[in-house]
Design an enzyme around this catalytic site. Structure first.
Site, short mmCIF file in Angstrom:
data_model
loop_
_atom_site.label_atom_id
_atom_site.label_comp_id
_atom_site.label_asym_id
_atom_site.label_seq_id
_atom_site.Cartn_x
_atom_site.Cartn_y
_atom_site.Cartn_z
N LYS A 169 37.78 42.93 38.07
CA LYS A 169 37.18 44.27 38.09
C LYS A 169 38.18 45.32 38.53
O LYS A 169 37.93 46.51 38.38
CB LYS A 169 35.97 44.29 39.03
CG LYS A 169 34.95 43.21 38.73
CD LYS A 169 34.51 43.21 37.29
CE LYS A 169 33.74 41.96 36.92
NZ LYS A 169 34.55 40.74 36.83
N GLU B 54 27.91 36.60 37.50
CA GLU B 54 28.27 35.68 36.43
C GLU B 54 27.52 34.36 36.58
O GLU B 54 27.35 33.86 37.70
CB GLU B 54 29.77 35.40 36.45
CG GLU B 54 30.62 36.60 36.09
CD GLU B 54 32.10 36.32 36.14
OE1 GLU B 54 32.86 37.14 35.62
OE2 GLU B 54 32.50 35.29 36.73
N CYS C 268 44.38 33.76 37.54
CA CYS C 268 44.17 32.38 37.10
C CYS C 268 44.77 32.15 35.71
O CYS C 268 44.78 33.05 34.87
CB CYS C 268 42.68 32.06 37.10
SG CYS C 268 41.94 32.17 38.75
N SER D 117 31.65 34.15 33.11
CA SER D 117 33.08 34.18 33.35
C SER D 117 33.80 34.04 32.02
O SER D 117 33.29 33.41 31.08
CB SER D 117 33.47 33.03 34.28
OG SER D 117 34.87 32.81 34.25
#
Length: 556
Positions: free
Chosen positions: A123, A443, A194, A469
Site C-alpha cells: 500500500k 485480504e 517478497c 493477496s
C-alpha cells in the site's frame, strides 16, 4: 520563474526560514538550489523497507551531484505479510490514504520543488503514486527491490507464502513441525519485497510502466549493487525534472494509466492493482472505471508468467529483462508518446529491448495465454463488478459452478477450513469484508493458502467482497461490488445456493430468480458496524466501494 522553495527562502522576508534550515547544518549554497523532498518509508518492521536508508543515501548523492538539496522525512508503512490472517489486515488498505495525505501535507507545508518517494511494499507504493498525482510536482518513485528466493521446494524457490502452505500440509500430516521450522528459517534469505509477484512487486512494476520510475529499475533485487546505482540515477533525474518543469500529471495521465493496465495484465499482476490504479487515476483527475480496466485487460495477452502463476520468481523475471522487455513486446498496444520520469517518452525508453522468448517471457505471437492476467466480472452477484486473476487459475477451473458455503467473516471461514468443513465442489463465500464492512477490506490470503495446503485449491472456488493477496492462486473472485455492508447481493447468499463463475465470459451469478433476489434484499438489514472508534471507524464511514478503488474522496 521563481521556484516554490525560493518563494519562502528569500531574504529578508523569509530569513527566519533560512535560519531554521541552518540550525540543521544547511548552508546558503544548499538553500539556493532546488529543494527536493525525500519521502522515505524506511523502517525495521517491513522487510521490503529495511534497506531504504541505504537507498535514500544513494538518492541524496544523486540529488547533490545534479545540483539539488535533499530534505528527507519519514512515511509510515505496514507489512501486509505480518498483518495477514488476523485483525491487523483490516488496517493495511487504510494506510494507503494516510501515506498519500502525509506526503501531501509535508510537501505543501514546506513548499519543496520536487519529491522522491522511496518505498517498496503493497500500500506504500500506490499511496505514494496517489500523492504524486495529487500534488502534481516533479516526482519520481524509487523502490528498494525484491528479496532473493529461498531453497527450492516442490519445484520452485521458496518464499514467505511457502510457510502458510506448509501449515496446511502440517495439518494434513504431510510434513513435520521440524520441517516447517526449517522452511521458516530459510524461505526469506534477504531483506526486500517478497520474491513473488504479489501486490508489492506488481505496484513497483506498474510505477515503472506508468513512467514514474527509471527504466528497468522495478525488479532489481534489494541486495544487488545496481539497486543503489539506480537510486543515485533517480536522484539525478529528479533535479532534471525540476529544471525542465516536468510535473507528475505530465507523466501520470490517461495514456500512461492505460499503459500500466496493459503491463499489469501482460505480467499477470495482483488483483489489488484493480483497486490502486483507479485510485491513482482519481488523484490524477483521469476518468477511469472498471469497464475501461477490463477492456484493456481483455485485449492484452499474458506475456510473462511467474509465481504464483508459475515456478519462476521476480528475480528470474528481472534477469529476463523485466518490465521494459514485456512493454517492448506489447509496444504496438502502448501509448509510446507519454512523458516519463527519465525526461524521455516511453517509446524512447523502450528502444533496444528485445524479448528473450524463454519460459518466463514469451512473445506477442506466442504468449502464455491469449487471455490477460486480470479479468473484471459482473452479474447478479456483482452488479458493479468483481475482479479475478486468470493468470493464477488453471484452465479447467476458469469455469466453476457449485453450492455456496457462506461465512460472515474471514476468521469464521479460516476456522471452518481448518476443521475440514469445506468440501470439494463448494463455493466458499466470505462477506462483510469490503471497504466498509471489514472495515478496511482485508485480504483472504490465508483462506486460499489453507485450501491449497489441504489439496483443495483446484477443487473449490472462493468469492468475497474482500480482496486477495497477489500470491493467491486457484479459482477466486474478489472486490464484489456492492459489498455486503452496503446491501449488495452477496449479503443475501444462502448456504446451498448455486453460484456460477464463468471467467472467459466475465460472468458471476447466483442461480436464483430476480423475484427471489428482490425478496431477500427487502428483508435484509445491515449488521452493526464491527468498529466504533479509531481510524477504521473513520475509514468505514468514508471509503468508496471497491469498484471505485476504495478511495476516500479528496475533492468535490
Amino acid at each position: 520563474m521563481e521556484s516554490r522553495s525560493q518563494r519562502i527562502l528569500k531574504r529578508p522576508e523569509w530569513s527566519i526560514n533560512r535560519a531554521y534550515y541552518k540550525s540543521m547544518g544547511y548552508t546558503d549554497s544548499d538553500l539556493d538550489k532546488p529543494i527536493i523532498g525525500i519521502a522515505n518509508a524506511w523502517s525495521t518492521t517491513v522487510p521490503g523497507h529495511y534497506n531504504l536508508r541505504k537507498v535514500s543515501d544513494a538518492v541524496k548523492e544523486g540529488i547533490r551531484a545534479a545540483g539539488g538539496t535533499p530534505v528527507e522525512f519519514g512515511v509510515i508503512g505496514a507489512c501486509d505479510g505480518i498483518a495477514e490472517g488476523h485483525e491487523g489486515m483490516r488496517y493495511i488498505l487504510p494506510t494507503r490514504d494516510i501515506i498519500a495525505n502525509s506526503i501531501e501535507l509535508v510537501v505543501q507545508a514546506h513548499q519543496y520543488d520536487g519529491i522522491v518517494m522511496i518505498g517498496s511494499c503493497d500500500k506504500i507504493v500506490p499511496g505514494m503514486l496517489m500523492a504524486a498525482a495529487r500534488l502534481d510536482l516533479p516526482s519520481i518513485l524509487v523502490n528498494g527491490g525484491p528479496m532473493l528466493g529461498g531453497p527450492e521446494i516442490h519445484g520452485r524457490k521458496s518464499d514467505t507464502t511457502s510457510i502458510i502452505e506448509g501449515v496446511g500440509k502440517l495439518s494434513n500430516g504431510e510434513i513435520t513441525e521440524e520441517k516447517l521450522i526449517e522452511m521458516e528459517d530459510q524461505c526469506a534469505p534477504t531483506c526486500g519485497s517478497c520474491s513473488f509477484l504479489g501486490t508489492a512487486n506488481t505496484m513497483c512494476c506498474i510505477a515503472e510502466a506508468i513512467g514514474m520510475s527509471l527504466t528497468q529499475s522495478a525488479m532489481i533485487p534489494a541486495v544487488y549493487k545496481e539497486r543503489l546505482l539506480s537510486a543515485q540515477k533517480s536522484g539525478e533525474a529528479i533535479v532534471d525534472l525540476v529544471k525542465k518543469g516536468i510535473n507528475a500529471r505530465q507523466v501520470i495521465n490517461k495514456k500512461s494509466i492505460e499503459n500500466a493496465v496493459r503491463l499489469c495484465s501482460a505480467i499477470g499482476g495482483s488483483t489489488n492493482a484493480a483497486l490502486h490504479i483507479p485510485a491513482i487515476a482519481y488523484e490524477a483527475r483521469v476518468d477511469f472505471d472498471m469497464e475501461s480496466f477490463d477492456t484493456l485487460s481483455r485485449s492484452t495477452p499474458l506475456i510473462a508468467k511467474m509465481n504464483p502463476a508459475a515456478t519462476f520468481n521476480v528475480i528470474d523475471f528481472h534477469e529476463s529483462g523485466g518490465v521494459p522487455v514485456v512493454m517492448n513486446e506489447i509496444r504496438s498496444m502502448l501509448n509510446e508518446d507519454v512523458m516519463t520520469s527519465t525526461g524521455k517518452t516511453m517509446g524512447e525508453n523502450l528502444e533496444g529491448y528485445l524479448s528473450p522468448n524463454n519460459e518466463i517471457v514469451k512473445t506477442l505471437e506466442n504468449p502464455h495465454s491469449a487471455m490477460g492476467g486480470l479479468a473484471v466480472l459482473a452479474g447478479n452477484l456483482a452488479p458493479n463488478t468483481a475482479v479475478t486473476k486468470p493468470a493464477a487459475i488453471k484452465e479447467d477451473m476458469l469455469k466453476f459452478t457449485g453450492p455456496a458455503i457462506v461465512f460472515d467473516s474471514e476468521q469464521e471461514a479460516n476456522e471452518a477450513i481448518m476443521r475440514h468443513e469445506v468440501k470439494a465442489g463448494q463455493v466458499v463465500v466470505i462477506r462483510y469484508e469490503g471497504p466498509k464492512g471489514g472495515p478496511g477490506m482485508p485480504e483472504m490470503f490465508k483462506a486460499m493458502k489453507l485450501l491449497y495446503g489441504m489439496g483443495l485449491a483446484d477443487k473449490v472456488a472462493l468469492v468475497t467482497d474482500g480482496r486477495f493477496s497477489g500470491t493467491n492462486n486457484g479459482t477466486f473472485v474478489g472486490h464484489i461490488s456492492p459489498e455486503a455492508q452496503e446491501g449488495g447481493p452477496i449479503a443475501v447468499v444462502e448456504n446451498g445456493d448455486i453460484i456460477e463463475i464463468d471467467i472467459p465470459e466475465r460472468k458471476l451469478n447466483i442461480e436464483i430468480s430476480d423475484e427471489e433476489m428482490k425478496s431477500r434484499l427487502e428483508k435484509w438489514t445491515a449488521p452493526k458496524a464491527r468498529v466504533s472508534e479509531g481510524y477504521l471507524y473513520i475509514y468505514g464511514k468514508l471509503a468508496e466501494s471497491a469498484d471505485k478503488g476504495a478511495i476516500i474522496k479528496t475533492r468535490d
